[in-house]
Enzyme design. Sequence first.
Site, short mmCIF file in Angstrom:
data_model
loop_
_atom_site.label_atom_id
_atom_site.label_comp_id
_atom_site.label_asym_id
_atom_site.label_seq_id
_atom_site.Cartn_x
_atom_site.Cartn_y
_atom_site.Cartn_z
N LYS A 126 0.84 -1.21 0.00
CA LYS A 126 0.00 0.00 0.00
C LYS A 126 0.87 1.25 0.00
O LYS A 126 0.55 2.24 -0.68
CB LYS A 126 -0.91 0.00 1.23
CG LYS A 126 -1.72 1.29 1.37
CD LYS A 126 -2.65 1.26 2.56
CE LYS A 126 -3.43 2.58 2.66
NZ LYS A 126 -4.42 2.57 3.76
N HIS B 4 -10.30 -26.32 -36.58
CA HIS B 4 -11.46 -25.91 -35.79
C HIS B 4 -11.71 -26.83 -34.60
O HIS B 4 -12.82 -27.33 -34.39
CB HIS B 4 -12.70 -25.82 -36.69
CG HIS B 4 -12.60 -24.76 -37.74
ND1 HIS B 4 -12.42 -23.42 -37.44
CD2 HIS B 4 -12.64 -24.84 -39.10
CE1 HIS B 4 -12.36 -22.73 -38.56
NE2 HIS B 4 -12.48 -23.55 -39.58
#
Length: 529
Positions: free
Chosen positions: A137, A290
């Site tokens: 922080k 595919h």
Amino acid sequence: MKIERALLSVSDKTGIVDFARALNARGIALLSTGGTAKLLAEAGLPVQEVSDYTGFPEMMDGRVKTLHPKIHGGLLARRDAQAHLDAIANHGIGRIDLLVVNLYPFRETVAKPDCKFEDAVENIDIGGPAMLRAAAKNHGTEAGGVTVVIDPIDYERVLGEIDGQQGQTSFALRLDLAKKVFAHTAAYDGAIANYLTSLAEVPAQEAVPKRDTYPEILTVQVKRNQALRYGENPHQSAAFYAEQGAQQGLLSGYRQLQGKELSYNNIADADAAWECVRTFQLPACVIVKHANPCGVAVAANPLEAYTKAFQTDPTSAFGGIIAFNQPVDAATAEAVSKQFVEVLLAPAFDDGACAIFAAKQNVRLLEVPLGEGQNGFDIKRVGGGWLVQQPDVFNVQSDEFRIVTKVAPTVAQLDDLRFAWKVAMFVKSNAIVFVKGGMTYGVGAGQMSRIDSARIASIKAENANLSLAGTAVASDAFFPFRDGLDVVADAGATCVIQPGGSMRDAEVIAAADERGIAMVLTGTRHFRH
């Protein structure tokens, strides 16, 4: 502000002594705890125990040692706020400018099959995450902040900046390291939640608890590997994320040697090809279009495997994805380079193969390490939720085959049936696969009815000028009626492998006897959607 004091407390001690020695050589004071402090002292480094620094003894078997204002005040004071600096000065609190912490090995502990509940709980780190979050922080601003390190790989980066930034680190580095911390602590807390919400009953402290496979709360963390040009279609955006700690052998561990950037469809099809090819012991080649295998073969070497796989369906192989489970040599590369291929995967490419493909810079070469790793879960996104299941890795053994016809398969037919069954696992349902001699002859995939898949597989073989006489056939699920069996028999199949389990099994088996076909039941289906 120069880095003046560092706090080091690590469970992973890789490189920590050398890093601490380098910090000490740069005039940075060392604070530490427990085993880390002992290790540094034994190395002859001047290290101060946290309990001596705070004036408060470690207590409760180490549960309370860094949860103290002299630690968190030193981490959280903003370097650009004079009121903060005055406050810590008034209370005799020194700045802690560099924090090096990694956490108790919770995930490694609960992964052990004999892990007792008490051991799991005791490996939930409290002080470590609190310090990490405080330091991350307060990564600060351009005026200064706390540098926080959780990964030994970053030690050299930090030392390089200290040397290049007059004893400081840049805001860019501190922010980057803070990002790593919050991702790490999020994953750590997620692992704890996954474990606790998987408990199937209230556990005894000294017992190995019963756990559900699927936790009540499932937390999965993935990291963006790359942003993609677009998704399945050009109007869709996309990115490729890799699961943290993915096991050896999975596609996310690829290294691209050459070629254009991978697309969404490239990655999806490459995964389908790789998952199939790596299941074979013999040299194998899988060609995917595919997401469906359009040609699969095993042989004595990669070149022969490719030649056989390509014969199955040369039309569909155009612009396909090709995967090998053996290193690709120059001879194989020469053959493959004659067709248009989007992506080529293999454990390695020798110098001769690389030289040949260098002339085709658009071909994407992916080097993927072979391994036994599997995804922990298969996940499919649905509206507002996920479908989660174990991956389909079960492969019925030959001694579990149940021969249900009057005619038994020969040794050669059993080899073909095993091969066909393995390929069918990777073909979209409904799946019908014709094979012979370690090579696919016709693949019917993704149809709404099984009989249509059988017809398409036959048409594919005819288009490739392959005779289906004497072939073996795999069906990924049972034949609901005898008509599908009649289609494959009419095409020339002499043996069939299928799960069984239909209300009309007796009718289908009778049809196989009528046609003189050997039939094997596996008792396990392999739907793939």
